[in-house]
Design a protein around this motif. Structure first.
Motif, PDB file in Angstrom:
ATOM      1  N   MET A   1      44.571   9.826  35.528  1.00  0.00           N
ATOM      2  CA  MET A   1      45.159   8.862  34.586  1.00  0.00           C
ATOM      3  C   MET A   1      44.048   8.232  33.738  1.00  0.00           C
ATOM      4  O   MET A   1      42.991   7.927  34.265  1.00  0.00           O
ATOM      5  CB  MET A   1      45.902   7.784  35.368  1.00  0.00           C
TER       6      MET A   1
ATOM      7  N   PHE B   1      42.576   5.225  31.283  1.00  0.00           N
ATOM      8  CA  PHE B   1      42.806   3.818  30.980  1.00  0.00           C
ATOM      9  C   PHE B   1      42.422   3.514  29.548  1.00  0.00           C
ATOM     10  O   PHE B   1      41.500   4.106  29.022  1.00  0.00           O
ATOM     11  CB  PHE B   1      41.945   2.934  31.880  1.00  0.00           C
TER      12      PHE B   1
ATOM     13  N   LEU C   1      36.500   4.179  37.207  1.00  0.00           N
ATOM     14  CA  LEU C   1      37.637   3.283  37.468  1.00  0.00           C
ATOM     15  C   LEU C   1      38.770   4.050  38.152  1.00  0.00           C
ATOM     16  O   LEU C   1      39.404   3.542  39.074  1.00  0.00           O
ATOM     17  CB  LEU C   1      38.123   2.648  36.155  1.00  0.00           C
ATOM     18  N   ASN C   2      38.997   5.285  37.692  1.00  0.00           N
ATOM     19  CA  ASN C   2      40.018   6.128  38.307  1.00  0.00           C
ATOM     20  C   ASN C   2      39.748   6.300  39.790  1.00  0.00           C
ATOM     21  O   ASN C   2      40.643   6.210  40.619  1.00  0.00           O
ATOM     22  CB  ASN C   2      39.985   7.519  37.657  1.00  0.00           C
TER      23      ASN C   2
ATOM     24  N   ILE D   1      40.311   2.959  41.637  1.00  0.00           N
ATOM     25  CA  ILE D   1      41.697   2.494  41.729  1.00  0.00           C
ATOM     26  C   ILE D   1      42.599   3.496  42.454  1.00  0.00           C
ATOM     27  O   ILE D   1      43.400   3.137  43.294  1.00  0.00           O
ATOM     28  CB  ILE D   1      42.246   2.163  40.322  1.00  0.00           C
ATOM     29  N   TYR D   2      42.437   4.766  42.079  1.00  0.00           N
ATOM     30  CA  TYR D   2      43.351   5.779  42.640  1.00  0.00           C
ATOM     31  C   TYR D   2      42.672   6.713  43.642  1.00  0.00           C
ATOM     32  O   TYR D   2      43.317   7.574  44.225  1.00  0.00           O
ATOM     33  CB  TYR D   2      43.958   6.621  41.517  1.00  0.00           C
TER      34      TYR D   2
END
Lengths: 180, 177
Positions: free
Chosen positions: A1, A3, B170-171, B174-175
């Motif tokens: 995903m 951001f 960040l991925n 977070i995940y």
């Protein structure tokens, strides 16, 4: 995903500053504050007149000394012009670029106070360059002379351009409100 | 007249106690900027002290034609950049093909600001400086190029690369991917 970082940063700019400096940092600052008081505004035109007279007298004295004892007064400084006519024209080009930027910037004491870190770099560059030129004048290999001298001109142009950007930035900021 | 303006005026008039007030109001934001530029808290602390000393000692040159915050931020950023220029900067290397695939399917996910700060600190020094200056401090690529002694196109590429790395980090955080 993926951001949308830009959107997140834009919306939460203040909240990104999460760390707090240690309490004892202030003590190291407090001891070194030395604020010069603003002098009263006075007419300093006489200073310029005296400076101009001194400059004139000094120039005449130096000229007389140079004519009477050529080569004895100043240490020999290496220059690109001494190497070949091609390097002479390169040096002339660099000097004219620097002069052009300096004449556009019209640098004065206010700029020096405004951006002291840049003027410190500029002064340091000049000191190092003078020393270099003096040392390089004793070197016979042209290659050893060319690179540091070209580096000097390029570094000087870069610092002047950074001063130019700071002046532009300051002018653009006049009505801005910074978010902190 | 806002409180910071009053403090600056008092300091210019010689009231040294105003310096502490200014420091208290601005030090956190400036400290965080320096941490993001250097990637290191200890270096940021030394530079924060240097920058505030420079700013206070040249307070008479602040004429109020920009906000005090903007003036101070410029001194802080430049102190950080001078430090960075003295070191060898490390730029991000990633596959350019991957870079082109980016920008698709960007989601408006709320990210914890503290996490963004933490992950910026982990970027390679050169791209971290470019991301900090462009994304958080509002510098243009032309200005960044002049400050970091790189070309404008290097600044743009490093920004894209830094942003891409930041998203990947960040991925993962977070995940877990």
């Amino acid at each position: 995903m993926a951001f949308d970082i830009e959107k997140n940063v834009k919306e939460k700019r203040h909240q990104i500053d999460v760390e707090t400096p240690p309490d004892n940092l202030w003590e190291g600052i407090e001891d070194k504050i030395d604020i010069a008081q603003e002098p009263e505004k006075k007419d300093y035109s006489w200073v310029w007149k005296v400076a101009a007279s001194l400059f004139l007298v000094t120039s005449i004295v130096l000229l007389v000394l140079l004519v009477s004892k050529p080569g004895d007064q100043e240490p020999q400084l290496a220059s690109l012009s001494d190497i070949s006519s091609e390097y002479k024209s390169i040096e002339t080009e660099y000097i004219s670029v620097i002069q052009m930027i300096e004449s556009e910037l019209k640098l004065d004491e206010e700029h020096r106070k405004e951006f002291p870190w840049l003027f410190e770099e500029l002064e340091y560059l000049e000191v190092v360059n003078t020393q270099y030129r003096e040392d390089l004048s004793k070197v016979s290999e042209n290659e050893q002379v060319i690179k540091p001298l070209i580096d000097y001109y390029e570094k000087k142009i870069k610092i002047l351009k950074r001063i130019q950007l700071e002046i532009n930035r300051k002018n653009n900021e006049k009505d801005d409100q910074i978010n902190i | 007249m806002d409180i910071n303006h009053q403090l600056v005026k008092s300091l210019q008039d010689g009231d040294m106690s105003a310096a502490k007030g200014i420091y208290q109001n601005y030090s956190k934001a400036m400290y965080n900027t320096l941490i993001r530029i250097t990637g290191n808290s200890e270096e940021a602390q030394d530079l924060l002290q240097d920058a505030f000393i420079k700013a206070f000692n040249s307070i008479q040159s602040f004429r109020g034609d920009s906000t005090f915050g903007a003036w101070l931020k410029r001194i802080v950023v430049n102190t950080g950049l001078m430090h960075l220029r003295a070191k060898k900067m490390e730029f991000a290397e990633i596959n350019d093909a991957l870079l082109e695939q980016e920008e698709e399917n960007e989601h408006t996910v709320d990210i914890d600001p503290a996490l963004i700060h933490e992950e910026i600190k982990k970027l390679p020094s050169g791209s971290r400086a470019v991301v900090t200056l462009y994304l958080l401090e509002g510098y243009t690529h032309k200005e960044i190029a002049a400050e970091l002694d790189i070309t404008e196109s290097t600044s743009k590429t490093q920004y894209m690369r830094g942003k891409k790395m930041l998203k990947e980090q960040l991925n993962e955080k977070i995940y877990g991917v």
